[in-house]
Design an enzyme around this catalytic site. Sequence first.
Site, mmCIF file in Angstrom:
data_model
loop_
_atom_site.group_PDB
_atom_site.id
_atom_site.type_symbol
_atom_site.label_atom_id
_atom_site.label_comp_id
_atom_site.label_asym_id
_atom_site.label_seq_id
_atom_site.Cartn_x
_atom_site.Cartn_y
_atom_site.Cartn_z
ATOM 1 N N ASP A 38 -2.629 -1.582 -3.597
ATOM 2 C CA ASP A 38 -3.159 -0.437 -4.334
ATOM 3 C C ASP A 38 -2.210 -0.063 -5.474
ATOM 4 O O ASP A 38 -2.346 0.970 -6.113
ATOM 5 C CB ASP A 38 -3.417 0.763 -3.401
ATOM 6 C CG ASP A 38 -2.171 1.244 -2.678
ATOM 7 O OD1 ASP A 38 -1.061 0.751 -2.983
ATOM 8 O OD2 ASP A 38 -2.302 2.111 -1.789
ATOM 9 N N CYS A 53 0.871 -1.183 0.000
ATOM 10 C CA CYS A 53 0.000 0.000 0.000
ATOM 11 C C CYS A 53 0.905 1.229 0.000
ATOM 12 O O CYS A 53 1.697 1.404 0.912
ATOM 13 C CB CYS A 53 -0.861 -0.053 1.266
ATOM 14 S SG CYS A 53 -1.650 1.486 1.696
ATOM 15 N N HIS A 54 0.843 2.020 -1.059
ATOM 16 C CA HIS A 54 1.686 3.216 -1.081
ATOM 17 C C HIS A 54 1.024 4.416 -1.744
ATOM 18 O O HIS A 54 1.557 5.519 -1.726
ATOM 19 C CB HIS A 54 2.998 2.927 -1.820
ATOM 20 C CG HIS A 54 2.831 2.859 -3.310
ATOM 21 N ND1 HIS A 54 2.411 1.722 -3.939
ATOM 22 C CD2 HIS A 54 3.004 3.789 -4.271
ATOM 23 C CE1 HIS A 54 2.335 1.947 -5.237
ATOM 24 N NE2 HIS A 54 2.682 3.194 -5.475
ATOM 25 N N ARG A 55 -0.158 4.233 -2.336
ATOM 26 C CA ARG A 55 -0.797 5.315 -3.094
ATOM 27 C C ARG A 55 -1.113 6.503 -2.216
ATOM 28 O O ARG A 55 -1.614 6.347 -1.091
ATOM 29 C CB ARG A 55 -2.113 4.829 -3.705
ATOM 30 C CG ARG A 55 -1.932 3.849 -4.785
ATOM 31 C CD ARG A 55 -2.022 4.524 -6.134
ATOM 32 N NE ARG A 55 -1.387 3.644 -7.093
ATOM 33 C CZ ARG A 55 -0.732 4.052 -8.151
ATOM 34 N NH1 ARG A 55 -0.624 5.324 -8.408
ATOM 35 N NH2 ARG A 55 -0.195 3.190 -8.974
ATOM 36 N N ARG A 72 7.207 5.770 1.880
ATOM 37 C CA ARG A 72 6.151 6.784 2.066
ATOM 38 C C ARG A 72 5.136 6.306 3.118
ATOM 39 O O ARG A 72 4.728 7.061 3.992
ATOM 40 C CB ARG A 72 5.421 7.018 0.737
ATOM 41 C CG ARG A 72 4.141 7.820 0.883
ATOM 42 C CD ARG A 72 3.132 7.421 -0.177
ATOM 43 N NE ARG A 72 3.349 8.120 -1.444
ATOM 44 C CZ ARG A 72 2.981 9.390 -1.672
ATOM 45 N NH1 ARG A 72 2.405 10.080 -0.728
ATOM 46 N NH2 ARG A 72 3.185 9.942 -2.846
#
Length: 362
Positions: free
Chosen positions: A283, A202-204, A239
Amino acid sequence: MKYAVIVGTRPEIIKMAIIIKELKKLSSSNLFIHSGQHYDYHMDGVMLKTFQLPDPDFNFKVGSGSHSFITSEIMKKTENLILKEGITAVIVHGDTNTTLGACLAAAKLNIPIIHVESGLRSYDKSMPEEINRIIVDHLSTILFAPTKEAQNNLKKEGLVDGVYVVGQTLVDSIQEVSDKINTNTILTKYGVKSKQYFVVTCHRQENTNSQTKLSSIINSLKELSEKSQHKVLFSLHPRTKEKLKEFSLYSLILNSKIIILDPPVNFIESIHLQKEAKVVLTDSGGLQEEACILKTPCLTLRDSTERPETIKCGANRLINVEKDNIIKALEDDSLTHNNWLNPYHTEKPSKKIIDILIDFFS
Ligand code: UD1
């Protein structure tokens, strides 16, 4: 022709690796340029090693910053380099700020732009990547679409000339690394058994910048890691790590049964882990494609996708980030089905691209 391939993030390096190597073989004057948008060894340097790529001829070292900062720095630096090095065509990939910055510089100098992975659309302009894709497609001379669906998206926007359907270069990249390591070695390393674990990424921006959404995702993973018979492997993007700390969620995952992969796993390990996972929960655009190619069901933590091919063939399902939804979807037994037709299947897409370029500019 003097080509410059300009990349800057993990997925661009992965998907352009074979093209970079082939162009270097064609002529050592062709350039491999790195913007430096990604700079951590595990996001960047390790990829060069994985694909045995040469060091970039130039690295802009832009680092992190706002979207406009990154894009404008890359634009200025690309302009300087095009002029200084006599570059006659710029090759970019996908939808990152590096793609956009390099493309704008080339467009202002009237240099042909070649866009690899052209024509993807999520039809959601709140995603920075969607803005980048649209602009780059409309400024490109040659547009390499991975599928017919991507070609149709371009057609709807009046883009017909210079469009070629060549397949997804990710297929080449997976092929390049799949024999490099034994799957069992990876499973043993992470203490998991085939089909008895979930792989999560998950990084969006739209998920990580929202405390509510990120918290919902993390709480779902925590609950699954405690109650499900499947283990939860969570590969941590820098992130996301930063945002987890900012929202005071980091200690929650450290004190849970989630198996955290920090630094994030490299491409080779990621491919093997996805191949043997029960489900991939993500994502990421790249992982939606990878899971589909590797025949592992995927659940996507988004409301839209620019990869509808993966949904149509039955490999992928969009779920939102509500906790109950995530848990219910992951525990759905019908997710064992994996006999879909791979929409990305093509022979040697990177070589096709090189052949078309040689022909086009001869
Ligand atoms: C970018 C791409 C996205 C792609 C992703 C792959 C854009 C608009 N988005 O998103 O399409 O899926 O790369 O990862 O370009 N950071 C580090 N070290 C790094 C890289 C990033 O610490 O090596 C952290 C920094 O805090 C940075 C943040 O991650 O501010 C976001 O990085 P950035 O490159 O802006 O975007 P990604 O989320 O990686």
